[in-house]
Write a protein that holds these residues in place. Structure first.
Motif, mmCIF file in Angstrom:
data_model
loop_
_atom_site.group_PDB
_atom_site.id
_atom_site.type_symbol
_atom_site.label_atom_id
_atom_site.label_comp_id
_atom_site.label_asym_id
_atom_site.label_seq_id
_atom_site.Cartn_x
_atom_site.Cartn_y
_atom_site.Cartn_z
ATOM 1 N N ARG A 177 0.827 -1.227 0.000
ATOM 2 C CA ARG A 177 0.000 0.000 0.000
ATOM 3 C C ARG A 177 0.855 1.269 0.000
ATOM 4 N NH1 ARG A 177 -4.000 -0.552 4.861
ATOM 5 N NH2 ARG A 177 -4.331 1.629 4.319
ATOM 6 N N ILE A 178 2.152 1.108 0.205
ATOM 7 C CA ILE A 178 3.033 2.289 0.202
ATOM 8 C C ILE A 178 3.191 2.774 -1.250
ATOM 9 C CG2 ILE A 178 5.393 3.090 0.701
ATOM 10 C CD1 ILE A 178 5.444 1.060 3.016
ATOM 11 N N THR A 179 3.115 4.094 -1.455
ATOM 12 C CA THR A 179 3.106 4.632 -2.823
ATOM 13 C C THR A 179 4.300 5.566 -3.083
ATOM 14 O OG1 THR A 179 1.841 6.579 -2.163
ATOM 15 C CG2 THR A 179 0.564 4.639 -2.839
ATOM 16 N N PRO A 180 4.650 5.735 -4.361
ATOM 17 C CA PRO A 180 5.699 6.721 -4.703
ATOM 18 C C PRO A 180 5.310 8.125 -4.252
ATOM 19 C CG PRO A 180 5.246 5.301 -6.580
ATOM 20 C CD PRO A 180 4.206 4.974 -5.557
ATOM 21 N N ALA A 181 4.026 8.455 -4.258
ATOM 22 C CA ALA A 181 3.585 9.793 -3.818
ATOM 23 C C ALA A 181 3.942 9.999 -2.341
ATOM 24 C CB ALA A 181 2.080 9.940 -4.027
ATOM 25 N N GLY A 192 16.784 15.935 2.210
ATOM 26 C CA GLY A 192 18.116 15.421 2.542
ATOM 27 C C GLY A 192 18.084 14.104 3.317
ATOM 28 N N ALA A 193 16.909 13.702 3.825
ATOM 29 C CA ALA A 193 16.842 12.432 4.568
ATOM 30 C C ALA A 193 17.019 11.260 3.603
ATOM 31 C CB ALA A 193 15.503 12.322 5.292
ATOM 32 N N VAL A 194 17.633 10.186 4.098
ATOM 33 C CA VAL A 194 17.862 8.993 3.280
ATOM 34 C C VAL A 194 16.588 8.139 3.312
ATOM 35 C CG1 VAL A 194 19.301 6.924 3.015
ATOM 36 C CG2 VAL A 194 20.289 9.027 3.955
ATOM 37 N N VAL A 195 16.143 7.672 2.145
ATOM 38 C CA VAL A 195 14.927 6.844 2.086
ATOM 39 C C VAL A 195 15.312 5.368 2.024
ATOM 40 C CG1 VAL A 195 12.848 6.289 0.757
ATOM 41 C CG2 VAL A 195 13.613 8.672 0.946
ATOM 42 N N LEU A 196 14.882 4.628 3.054
ATOM 43 C CA LEU A 196 15.160 3.190 3.140
ATOM 44 C C LEU A 196 13.841 2.444 3.041
ATOM 45 C CD1 LEU A 196 17.309 3.732 6.280
ATOM 46 C CD2 LEU A 196 18.237 2.771 4.210
ATOM 47 N N VAL A 197 13.764 1.454 2.155
ATOM 48 C CA VAL A 197 12.506 0.699 2.050
ATOM 49 C C VAL A 197 12.767 -0.802 2.074
ATOM 50 C CG1 VAL A 197 11.400 2.553 0.702
ATOM 51 C CG2 VAL A 197 12.362 0.560 -0.492
ATOM 52 N N HIS A 198 11.712 -1.543 2.438
ATOM 53 C CA HIS A 198 11.760 -3.007 2.474
ATOM 54 C C HIS A 198 11.457 -3.537 1.064
ATOM 55 C CE1 HIS A 198 10.694 -7.113 3.719
ATOM 56 N NE2 HIS A 198 11.392 -6.864 4.808
ATOM 57 N N PRO A 199 12.079 -4.660 0.664
ATOM 58 C CA PRO A 199 11.831 -5.156 -0.702
ATOM 59 C C PRO A 199 10.425 -5.701 -0.936
ATOM 60 C CG PRO A 199 13.306 -6.639 0.478
ATOM 61 C CD PRO A 199 13.131 -5.432 1.345
ATOM 62 N N GLU A 200 9.573 -5.728 0.089
ATOM 63 C CA GLU A 200 8.165 -6.101 -0.139
ATOM 64 C C GLU A 200 7.383 -4.929 -0.731
ATOM 65 O OE1 GLU A 200 6.473 -7.639 3.475
ATOM 66 O OE2 GLU A 200 7.890 -9.296 3.555
ATOM 67 N N CYS A 201 8.032 -3.758 -0.862
ATOM 68 C CA CYS A 201 7.352 -2.608 -1.482
ATOM 69 C C CYS A 201 7.269 -2.816 -2.995
ATOM 70 C CB CYS A 201 8.125 -1.326 -1.189
ATOM 71 S SG CYS A 201 8.065 -0.822 0.534
ATOM 72 N N ARG A 202 6.341 -2.086 -3.609
ATOM 73 C CA ARG A 202 6.159 -2.171 -5.063
ATOM 74 C C ARG A 202 7.391 -1.664 -5.818
ATOM 75 N NH1 ARG A 202 0.142 -0.595 -6.831
ATOM 76 N NH2 ARG A 202 -0.896 -2.046 -5.429
ATOM 77 N N PRO A 203 7.615 -2.168 -7.055
ATOM 78 C CA PRO A 203 8.774 -1.711 -7.841
ATOM 79 C C PRO A 203 8.845 -0.188 -7.970
ATOM 80 C CG PRO A 203 7.757 -3.600 -8.907
ATOM 81 C CD PRO A 203 6.873 -3.256 -7.757
ATOM 82 N N ALA A 204 7.696 0.484 -8.119
ATOM 83 C CA ALA A 204 7.712 1.948 -8.293
ATOM 84 C C ALA A 204 8.217 2.645 -7.032
ATOM 85 C CB ALA A 204 6.312 2.442 -8.641
ATOM 86 N N VAL A 205 7.997 2.043 -5.871
ATOM 87 C CA VAL A 205 8.496 2.614 -4.606
ATOM 88 C C VAL A 205 9.987 2.330 -4.476
ATOM 89 C CG1 VAL A 205 8.310 2.436 -2.077
ATOM 90 C CG2 VAL A 205 6.237 2.480 -3.488
ATOM 91 N N ILE A 206 10.385 1.109 -4.850
ATOM 92 C CA ILE A 206 11.810 0.733 -4.824
ATOM 93 C C ILE A 206 12.614 1.711 -5.699
ATOM 94 C CG2 ILE A 206 13.464 -1.101 -5.507
ATOM 95 C CD1 ILE A 206 11.768 -2.517 -3.526
ATOM 96 N N ASP A 207 12.010 2.065 -6.856
ATOM 97 C CA ASP A 207 12.691 2.983 -7.778
ATOM 98 C C ASP A 207 12.980 4.338 -7.134
ATOM 99 O OD1 ASP A 207 12.721 1.188 -9.847
ATOM 100 O OD2 ASP A 207 10.874 1.931 -10.774
ATOM 101 N N ILE A 232 11.768 5.864 6.850
ATOM 102 C CA ILE A 232 11.766 4.406 6.987
ATOM 103 C C ILE A 232 10.523 3.800 6.323
ATOM 104 C CG2 ILE A 232 11.894 2.495 8.657
ATOM 105 C CD1 ILE A 232 14.383 4.333 8.678
ATOM 106 N N GLY A 233 10.737 3.093 5.213
ATOM 107 C CA GLY A 233 9.631 2.536 4.443
ATOM 108 C C GLY A 233 9.368 1.083 4.755
ATOM 109 N N THR A 234 8.926 0.853 5.976
ATOM 110 C CA THR A 234 8.491 -0.495 6.351
ATOM 111 C C THR A 234 7.528 -0.358 7.528
ATOM 112 O OG1 THR A 234 9.217 -2.764 6.796
ATOM 113 C CG2 THR A 234 10.453 -1.030 7.912
ATOM 114 N N GLU A 235 7.163 -1.486 8.136
ATOM 115 C CA GLU A 235 6.189 -1.476 9.238
ATOM 116 C C GLU A 235 6.730 -0.621 10.404
ATOM 117 O OE1 GLU A 235 3.323 -2.976 12.210
ATOM 118 O OE2 GLU A 235 5.501 -2.754 12.386
#
Ligand code: 13P
Ligand code: SF4
Length: 303
Positions: A177-181, A192-207, A232-235
């Motif tokens: 449910r996490i979105t690029p928006a 300037g913050a670093v964006v970290l996401v879990h690989p269960e996110c959609r490809p568009a979010v990973i991008d 932090i892009g995870t739970e």
């Protein structure tokens, strides 16, 4: 529930009486993380189930994690205090469905995410977790891979291999449910913050992310980075450990709504009661456990 010194002491006493260890996933509520013997991601907790000494494992997480511990540690009693804590993604494939897919693709290796039932693992060649999916995919001799059940993790692994990955259509109801928006909005709020996401996110979010990692991989990255601010892009349960272990860093959730309800079913009362009664106990039928263990041990044996 807030930390309650009375019940925490009771749990510590019962733990000693039972010679028990508490394995706790990074998404668990803060008061459960605070009494853990080991807090970690799926791979770390699987290894801890084998290596840590004790007669009883109290698994604070969801069902497939406790099942994996029971498969790997046959002589230990494995308890799942929140009996109904399941992973909806793991329920998106059955062993019967996987058998049919294997008939359609007899030349493919089956790589199953650890977020699967014991029955699905028993039908798989090798297991993987979010921290080693790429390594596992590249370790099998076949050029074609049936990757089950997480399509997002399968597509993520595809970026790092020449093999053909056929992803199952499962997904995590929290990460998908996490979105690029949301990434864009978070970057605007915290430039300037670093964006970290879990690989269960959609490809568009990973991008849109700066870094992709398992839950413990995210913690390691925050703790070792020279940067000070992280999205932090995870739970959201992971933020408790981040605040404890990297107190000088500022971590913001990518999505406040990224809450896994099943991970929040554990509470101190259930942990205490499970230690008192040695229930709910997780067991796996011997024939299924033996076949599933092969898939998990092949993963654990990778260098
Ligand atoms: P990790 O293995 O990265 O902790 O992931 C487990 C999980 O269920 C993620 O949603
Ligand atoms: Fe399953 Fe997603 Fe919850 Fe992880 S966060 S346990 S994959 S539903």
């Amino acid at each position: 529930m807030q930390n309650n010194p009375g019940i925490t002491e009771e749990i510590l006493g019962l733990k000693e009486e039972r010679n028990a260890i508490l394995l706790v996933h990074n998404y668990q509520p803060p008061e459960i993380q605070d009494i853990a013997d080991c807090t970690g991601d799926s791979l770390e907790l699987s290894r801890a189930a084998v290596t840590m000494k004790g007669d009883v494992i109290v698994f604070c997480g969801v069902d497939f994690m406790a099942e994996t511990a029971a498969i790997l540690s046959q002589h230990k009693t494995v308890l799942l205090p929140a009996e109904d804590a399941c992973c909806p993604m793991a329920q998106m494939i059955t062993a019967a469905e996987l058998k049919l897919a294997k008939e359609r693709h007899p030349d493919a290796a089956v790589v199953c995410y650890v977020n699967t039932s014991a029955e699905v693992k028993a039908e798989s060649d090798i297991c993987c977790t979010s921290s080693n999916a790429v390594k596992v995919v590249n370790s099998v001799p076949q050029d074609k891979i049936l990757f089950v059940p997480d399509q997002n993790l399968g597509r993520y692994a595809q970026r790092f291999t020449k093999k053909v990955i056929l992803p199952w259509e499962g997904f995590c109801i929290v990460h998908d449910r996490i979105t690029p928006a949301q990434v864009e909005a978070a970057r605007k709020a915290h430039p300037g913050a670093v964006v970290l996401v879990h690989p269960e996110c959609r490809p568009a979010v990973i991008d849109c992310a700066d870094h992709v990692a398992s839950t413990s991989g995210i913690i390691k990255e925050v703790c070792t980075s020279e940067k000070q601010e992280f999205i932090i892009g995870t739970e959201v349960g992971i933020l408790h450990r981040l605040r404890k272990e990297c107190p000088g860093k500022r971590c913001y959730p990518l999505s406040e709504g990224a809450v896994c309800r099943n991970m929040k079913k554990t509470d101190l009362i259930k942990v205490r009661d499970s230690l008192k009664t040695l229930q709910p106990r997780i067991t796996v039928p011997q024939d299924i456990a033996d076949r599933a263990r092969g898939a998990i041990e092949r993963m654990l044996a990778l260098p």
